[in-house]
Structure formats: structure tokens, C-alpha cells
Write an enzyme that holds these catalytic residues in place. Structure first.
Site, short mmCIF file in Angstrom:
data_model
loop_
_atom_site.label_atom_id
_atom_site.label_comp_id
_atom_site.label_asym_id
_atom_site.label_seq_id
_atom_site.Cartn_x
_atom_site.Cartn_y
_atom_site.Cartn_z
N ASN A 192 0.87 -1.18 0.00
CA ASN A 192 0.00 0.00 0.00
C ASN A 192 0.90 1.23 0.00
O ASN A 192 1.48 1.58 1.03
CB ASN A 192 -0.89 -0.04 1.26
N TRP A 193 1.02 1.84 -1.16
CA TRP A 193 1.97 2.95 -1.29
C TRP A 193 1.47 4.24 -0.62
O TRP A 193 2.23 5.20 -0.49
CB TRP A 193 2.24 3.25 -2.77
N LYS A 194 0.21 4.28 -0.28
CA LYS A 194 -0.38 5.51 0.30
C LYS A 194 -0.09 6.69 -0.64
O LYS A 194 -0.08 6.50 -1.85
CB LYS A 194 0.13 5.73 1.73
N HIS B 90 -9.33 1.15 5.35
CA HIS B 90 -8.00 1.36 5.95
C HIS B 90 -8.12 2.33 7.13
O HIS B 90 -8.93 3.26 7.10
CB HIS B 90 -7.04 1.91 4.90
N GLU C 119 -6.44 4.79 8.02
CA GLU C 119 -6.29 6.22 7.70
C GLU C 119 -7.58 6.77 7.10
O GLU C 119 -7.93 7.94 7.29
CB GLU C 119 -5.08 6.43 6.77
N GLU D 129 -5.05 -4.78 10.97
CA GLU D 129 -4.04 -3.74 11.09
C GLU D 129 -4.28 -2.94 12.37
O GLU D 129 -5.05 -1.95 12.36
CB GLU D 129 -4.11 -2.79 9.90
N GLY E 103 2.78 2.45 10.77
CA GLY E 103 3.73 3.55 10.58
C GLY E 103 4.46 3.94 11.84
O GLY E 103 5.13 4.99 11.86
N SER F 264 3.75 -1.86 10.40
CA SER F 264 5.20 -1.89 10.60
C SER F 264 5.84 -3.23 10.22
O SER F 264 6.81 -3.66 10.87
CB SER F 264 5.55 -1.51 12.04
N GLY G 186 2.93 -0.85 4.31
CA GLY G 186 3.02 0.54 3.90
C GLY G 186 4.46 0.93 3.63
O GLY G 186 4.99 0.68 2.55
N GLY G 187 5.12 1.47 4.62
CA GLY G 187 6.48 2.02 4.47
C GLY G 187 7.46 1.10 3.74
O GLY G 187 8.16 1.54 2.82
P1 PGA Z 1 3.09 0.49 7.64
O1 PGA Z 1 1.59 0.66 7.05
O2 PGA Z 1 3.62 -0.81 7.05
O3 PGA Z 1 3.84 1.68 7.13
O4 PGA Z 1 2.96 0.42 9.11
C1 PGA Z 1 0.73 -0.43 6.94
C2 PGA Z 1 -0.59 -0.01 6.35
O5 PGA Z 1 -1.07 1.07 6.70
O6 PGA Z 1 -1.19 -0.74 5.54
#
Ligand code: PGA
Length: 253
Positions: free
Chosen positions: A9-11, A95, A97, A167, A173, A213, A234-235
Site C-alpha cells: 500500500n503505497w499511500k 483502511h 487512515e 491492522e 507507521g 510496521s 506501507g512504508g
Molecule cells: P506500515 O503501514 O507498514 O507503514 O505500518 C501499513 C498499512 O497502513 O497498511
């Protein structure tokens, strides 16, 4: 047997060149492998081009969100049909966010799930508790509620097009990954809820990813947990150096 599913997930990250460079590396790395499913979720504006770049590969392309309505006067929104039209086969919904920064509630997430399924998109449905909710021992209530509300009205046949992502909000993050025990408990609980709503056999076929993470140095331990069927990242999905080792996570067994 559930095949591991590793999703990036590149956000709101990467731009045209960095996106295309990254997917070229992923494509080369995955090749014809069929021991793992891999998908990337670029920002909307790059879905088309990334889908073209990955055409003929085993890597799927999805979007990070979609509108709950099929078309019309919804300024700034993108429909499931438009996503399918440019080559997306999946969409991430619910998600944290979207839930916590943009205020999306369970009912809206459920409408989006139906909108996506109606247009043939597969769905990654995210659930997860905040730190306060975990400390108040409400984890099961929260994630069970998000799961059943998100799937309301979804048929057994359509459940086969859904992946669940657990999640925990406090792990996204933050560098603070859930322990194998915490992930295992939550995943087993979610699978039990699925079994109650559908059947044990369907629950058994549904993949539940862990997200929050995930990094090359913790993926092995997470993927060893019996109910963890992959990860939503994500990251660490933004660079080949950190994403490719995740694709190989299960091999380290
Ligand atoms: P993260 O994000 O790996 O940067 O913690 C995960 C996500 O939000 O899907």
C-alpha cells in the site's frame, strides 16, 4: 491451504518514475512464481500506468479506496467501474487512515465493499483497534464489529473475493509491530467470527493479512503464525530493498 498474499500500500507516496522503477524490480523478482500472491496499490493517478507496466505478470494492481456510488456528481471521487476500466482488480477498503483521518464509518465501508464487488473488484477489508481500545480490552469487540459490519450483506460466494487485513492502528507507521502472539490471537478471533457468520470451511479459505510496521526483519516471525496469511505493507513497500524480502518471507521457513 491458503497462499500467502503480500500487498504493498503505497499511500500518497512515489511518483511516475519511482513507481515504474519499483514495479519493474518487483516484476523481475516475482517472475513466474506461484507460491505467493503479490499486489501493489499505487495512488489513483498511477493505477493505469502501473497496470500497463505489469500486464502479463503475476502481480495484481489495486486502488487504495473507491467511491460507494457507481457514478454521478461526487466531486473528487473515483468509482469502482473506473478503477476496473484502467486495470485495477482489487481495492483496499476501511483502511485505518480512511477511518480515522477521513472519518469513514462501518456503514460507508460496507457500501464501498458492495460497490467494489458489484464491479468485479476483489477487496482487502481492513480492521484494527486503536491503542486506547486495546488497553480497554475492547480489541475483539472493535475488530469483530468492523468485520461483521463491513461484510454485511456479502454473500458466501463474494466472500471468496475478500481478503481481511488485521491492522492494529497503533502499529501502523509507528515501528511498533504486533507480537506474533497478539497477531495470532486477533487473526484466530477474526477467523472464528467469519466461521460464525459464514461457515468454518469458508473461514478457512479466507486469507487474513497482518499489517502494521511489517519489515524484512519481522516478517518471518509473523508469517510463521498459522492464521497470518500474508501482509499489507506501507512504508516497507516503497523500496525494492525492503519489499522484495517480504515477498520471500514465507520461504525462510
Ligand atoms: P506500515 O503501514 O507498514 O507503514 O505500518 C501499513 C498499512 O497502513 O497498511
Amino acid at each position: 491451504m491458503r497462499k500467502p498474499f503480500i500487498a504493498g500500500n503505497w499511500k500518497m507516496n512515489l511518483e511516475r518514475k519511482s513507481a515504474l522503477d519499483l514495479v519493474a524490480r518487483i516484476k523481475e523478482h516475482v517472475g513466474a512464481r506461484d507460491d505467493v500472491d503479490v499486489a501493489v496499490f499505487p495512488p489513483f493517478v498511477y493505477v493505469d500506468e502501473v497496470a500497463r507496466a505489469l500486464r502479463g505478470s503475476k502481480i495484481a494492481v489495486g486502488a487504495q479506496n473507491c467511491c460507494d456510488e457507481p457514478h454521478g456528481a461526487f466531486t473528487g471521487e473515483i468509482s469502482a467501474a473506473q478503477l476496473a476500466d484502467v486495470g485495477a482488480t482489487l481495492v483496499i477498503l476501511g483502511h485505518s487512515e480512511r477511518r480515522h483521518v477521513y472519518g469513514e464509518g462501518n456503514e460507508l465501508v460496507n457500501r464501498k465493499v458492495h460497490a467494489a464487488l458489484d464491479k468485479g473488484l476483489a477487496v482487502i477489508l481492513c480492521v484494527g483497534e486503536t491503542l486506547e481500545q486495546r488497553q480497554a480490552k475492547q480489541t475483539e469487540k472493535v475488530i469483530g464489529g468492523q468485520l461483521t459490519a463491513g461484510l454485511a450483506g456479502v454473500s458466501a460466494r463474494d466472500l471468496l473475493k475478500i481478503t481481511i487485513a488485521y491492522e492494529p492502528v497503533w502499529a501502523i507507521g509507528t515501528g511498533q509491530v504486533a507480537t506474533a502472539k497478539q497477531a495470532g490471537e486477533a487473526h484466530a478471533y477474526l477467523r472464528g467470527v467469519l466461521g460464525g457468520v459464514y461457515t468454518d470451511s469458508l473461514a478457512d479459505q479466507t486469507r487474513i493479512q497482518y499489517g502494521g510496521s511489517v519489515k524484512p526483519d519481522n516478517v518471518k516471525e509473523l508469517l510463521l503464525v498459522p492464521d497470518v496469511d500474508g501482509c499489507l505493507v506501507g512504508g516497507a513497500s516503497l523500496k525494492a530493498e525492503t519489499f522484495l524480502p517480504l515477498i520471500d518471507g514465507r520461504r525462510m521457513r
